[in-house]
Design a protein around this motif. Structure first.
Motif, PDB file in Angstrom:
ATOM      1  N   UNK A   1     -11.020  87.970  11.255  1.00 18.04           N
ATOM      2  CA  UNK A   1     -10.069  86.860  11.274  1.00 18.04           C
ATOM      3  C   UNK A   1     -10.800  85.600  11.731  1.00 18.04           C
ATOM      4  N   UNK A   2     -10.708  84.496  10.991  1.00 18.07           N
ATOM      5  CA  UNK A   2     -11.415  83.273  11.393  1.00 18.07           C
ATOM      6  C   UNK A   2     -10.868  82.651  12.668  1.00 18.07           C
ATOM      7  N   UNK A   3      -9.650  83.076  13.086  1.00 18.81           N
ATOM      8  CA  UNK A   3      -9.053  82.501  14.293  1.00 18.81           C
ATOM      9  C   UNK A   3      -9.391  83.301  15.547  1.00 18.81           C
TER      10      UNK A   3
ATOM     11  N   UNK B   1      -0.919  86.081  12.300  1.00 15.97           N
ATOM     12  CA  UNK B   1      -0.010  85.923  11.158  1.00 15.97           C
ATOM     13  C   UNK B   1      -0.716  85.205  10.005  1.00 15.97           C
ATOM     14  N   UNK B   2      -1.928  85.668   9.712  1.00 16.48           N
ATOM     15  CA  UNK B   2      -2.779  84.993   8.726  1.00 16.48           C
ATOM     16  C   UNK B   2      -3.143  85.956   7.614  1.00 16.48           C
ATOM     17  N   UNK B   3      -2.858  85.558   6.370  1.00 13.90           N
ATOM     18  CA  UNK B   3      -3.259  86.338   5.208  1.00 13.90           C
ATOM     19  C   UNK B   3      -4.537  85.755   4.626  1.00 13.90           C
ATOM     20  N   UNK B   4      -5.519  86.606   4.395  1.00 11.42           N
ATOM     21  CA  UNK B   4      -6.803  86.153   3.877  1.00 11.42           C
ATOM     22  C   UNK B   4      -6.920  86.485   2.397  1.00 11.42           C
ATOM     23  N   UNK B   5      -7.604  85.633   1.631  1.00 13.04           N
ATOM     24  CA  UNK B   5      -7.803  85.928   0.205  1.00 13.04           C
ATOM     25  C   UNK B   5      -8.793  87.065   0.013  1.00 13.04           C
TER      26      UNK B   5
END
Length: 643
Positions: free
Chosen positions: A122-124, A270-274
């Motif tokens: 996750x980038x966050x 709550x992050x969707x990654x491509x």
């Protein structure tokens, strides 16, 4: 019939005097002589030019319109010429996107390597994200020891604010008896008694089931009729369906929790990654490039010190330099600025250096949406810098863009910090390093990283399926890196801009690329590749040239270096003088034959009958110095030096 040599008859390009020469094929030939004697005229302007012309002539009329067809050189005949490739020092790239990695194609292999074997984070929050199928999720759960009691959770909200009544109602309606809120388990029927503050972040998970891990053999043998197997599979399917592909398994013996997902998504953020693919690591594609700098790693920004280069001037005297050359309606701008000054309490007749920082900021960056009545109209003052930035983006005039660039400086992109890629791409790692980290280190260090990864020495190793995919790619990356190290350029970084390389460095980079391609039956023409090399690196260069020859190619080198001449199979000495006094073949043959030829000036130097003595006295300077402090560009290590 295969020609054994390249025969040239009647070459008259530039100062060549109707020369006749024969160059053996599949040999290393050095063309030498005084500067200006006609070496390059023979090698590049005759042999290379004719090779390119013959190639262009073989193309269709449609293809010819897309390439520059060279004029036929002034020569009567050239026989036995194979396709030619020029590796000279003038072929520097002017593309800011071109790097050592793209020129050598190493970056293409790196993109493939990271896309197929990279660990996604996750980038966050930096947590690792693994996309799993239902079968893979079952297999992971079955790694927990048999008979261990576990709880299955379906995550529905992670650290969110707002109204959670719809989620609670959904849990009750489906029939779940328990729910976990912020780590505490409650009965869903008692939720009304719990105060859930809408203004605070909460994590809510439905408790799907609690049981002991069944026997692994029962699951793998598809005993779906057994109650324990049916319950196990149903709990997983229910948890995944409820949360759209997410599940948490908590071991009651250790308290450890295992989070798994069917998507590239981070429940914490709550992050969707491509989906990660080759494009994700391309800074030339909008799919992977940093949106702030479009993949350049740098940004052209207006510099206030260049806009107001002389702070001793007043605004009335023309302190805003670009307004004099660039602004079409300078008088209107001045009238608007006069209104701004009157309202803000400063004068246009005061030197810039005596204005406050806030007043200078108003001039440079404008007053926002505030309007001023000037000459019967209402105008906003957008500020000098925003105005220049807008014109730079909107104009179609190349002249205007170049004028504005006089007031701009190149700075590192503040979003990607020079790494060129999106945060999602930079969050993919191998051996703990992102693709940007790998290309930043020197080639000498990066090859050690890849060898350690191959040997499994790094903490983050490849699993069996990743190893099958990565092994041939790793092999090719290491081979290309080794070729660069062999020619003495291991100190470069893979992301080093091609525009910043010296002519000699660029030439040797292209030479390493040709070695990696393993092409045969070509004519390679090089222009003094030894320039700037230490003697030990010169020996490496000679080995590379011989390897290129041994692959079945003809190598022609324009060179003055003694070591390369002695390593050559054939030498052509052009002269005897420079300009109108040159253009003739003085001598040709092996090193021994050149030395025996009394007409050859090169031969006399090779025989050490002639030499260049070092001067006995050196001219003294004037006592003044050029002082450089803290130079840190590329591999310079914060050096101070006097010249």
């Amino acid at each position: 019939m295969i020609k054994k040599s390249i025969k040239i008859r009647g070459a008259r390009v530039h100062n060549l005097k109707n020369i006749k020469v024969e160059i053996p094929k599949n040999k290393l030939t050095v063309v030498t002589g005084l500067s200006g004697s006609g070496k390059s005229s023979l090698a590049f302007d005759t042999i290379y030019a004719e090779g390119q012309r013959q190639y262009a002539e073989s193309l269709t009329s449609y293809a010819k319109q897309f390439i520059g067809v060279m004029d036929k050189p002034d020569v009567d005949m050239i026989e036995g010429l194979s396709p030619t490739i020029s590796i000279d020092q003038r072929s520097l790239s002017h593309n800011p996107r071109s790097t050592v990695g793209t020129v050598t194609e190493i970056y293409d292999y790196l993109r493939l390597f990271f896309a197929r074997a990279g660990r996604i984070h996750c980038p966050n929050c930096g947590g690792e994200i693994i996309k799993l199928s239902t079968k893979q999720i079952i297999d992971k759960i079955l790694e927990i020891p048999f008979n261990t009691e576990v709880v299955f959770f379906s995550p529905l909200a992670y650290k969110k604010k707002g109204d959670f009544n719809p989620i609670i109602e959904k849990i009750r309606r489906i029939g779940f008896a328990r729910v976990r809120i912020d780590g505490e388990i409650y009965y869903s029927k008692d939720i009304n008694a719990i105060l859930i503050d809408k203004q605070k972040e909460h994590t809510i998970e439905a408790v799907v089931d609690q049981f002991k891990i069944p026997n692994k053999n029962l699951i793998t043998k598809n005993n779906n009729c057994l109650p324990e197997v049916k319950r196990f599979v149903k709990a997983i399917d229910t948890a995944l369906d409820l949360s759209d592909g997410l599940i948490i398994i908590k071991r009651l013996d250790t308290g450890a929790e295992l989070f798994m997902s069917q998507h590239f998504s981070c429940p914490k953020c709550n992050l969707n990654l491509p989906e990660i693919d080759l494009r994700s690591f391309s800074f030339n594609s909008p799919y992977g490039a940093c949106p702030a700098c479009s993949g350049l790693g740098t940004k052209l920004e207006i510099d206030s010190e260049l806009v107001i280069s002389n702070p001793r001037l007043t605004l009335a005297q023309g302190a805003i330099k670009p307004w004099i050359k660039i602004t079409a309606n300078q008088s209107l701008n001045y009238e608007i600025l006069k209104s701004v000054a009157a309202k803000s309490g400063f004068s246009l007749d005061v030197p810039i250096e005596k204005l406050s920082l806030a007043q200078v900021k108003l001039v440079l960056y404008g007053t926002g949406d505030e309007f001023y009545n000037v000459n019967g109209g209402r105008y906003r003052f957008e500020g000098v810098i925003p105005g220049l930035e807008r014109k730079y983006k909107e104009t179609d005039s190349e002249y205007l863009q170049k004028e504005i660039e006089n007031y701009m400086r190149v700075s590192i992109c503040p979003v990607c910090l020079g790494k060129r890629l999106k945060p999602e791409s930079l969050a993919v790692t191998l051996g703990g390093l992102s693709i940007a980290d790998v290309v930043k280190i020197s080639i000498n260090d990066s090859i050690k990283f890849f060898r350690d990864l191959t040997a499994g020495k790094l903490k983050e190793k490849l699993n069996s399926s990743e190893e099958i995919i990565a092994t041939p790619v790793l092999k090719e990356i290491i081979r290309r890196l080794e070729n660069i190290i062999k020619i003495g350029l291991g100190y470069l970084n893979i992301d080093r801009g091609a525009m910043s390389l010296s002519g000699g460095e660029m030439q040797r980079i292209r030479l390493a690329t040709q070695i990696s391609s393993s092409l045969t039956d070509l004519v390679y023409i090089l222009d003094e590749p030894s320039i700037g090399l230490h003697q030990k690196d010169n020996d490496r260069l000679i080995d590379i040239l011989k390897k290129l020859r041994d692959l079945g190619n003809t190598v022609i080198v324009v060179e003055h270096d003694e070591a390369i001449m002695r390593a050559a199979d054939h030498i052509i000495d052009v002269g005897p003088g420079a300009g109108v006094y040159g253009g003739e073949i003085v001598a040709e043959g092996t090193v021994a034959e050149i030395i025996r030829n009394k007409k050859s000036l090169t031969g006399q130097y090779l025989a050490h009958k002639l030499g260049i003595e070092a001067p006995q006295k050196y001219r003294k300077g004037n006592g003044k110095n050029l002082l450089i402090k803290g130079a840190s560009e590329f591999n310079l290590k914060n050096i101070d030096i006097k010249i």
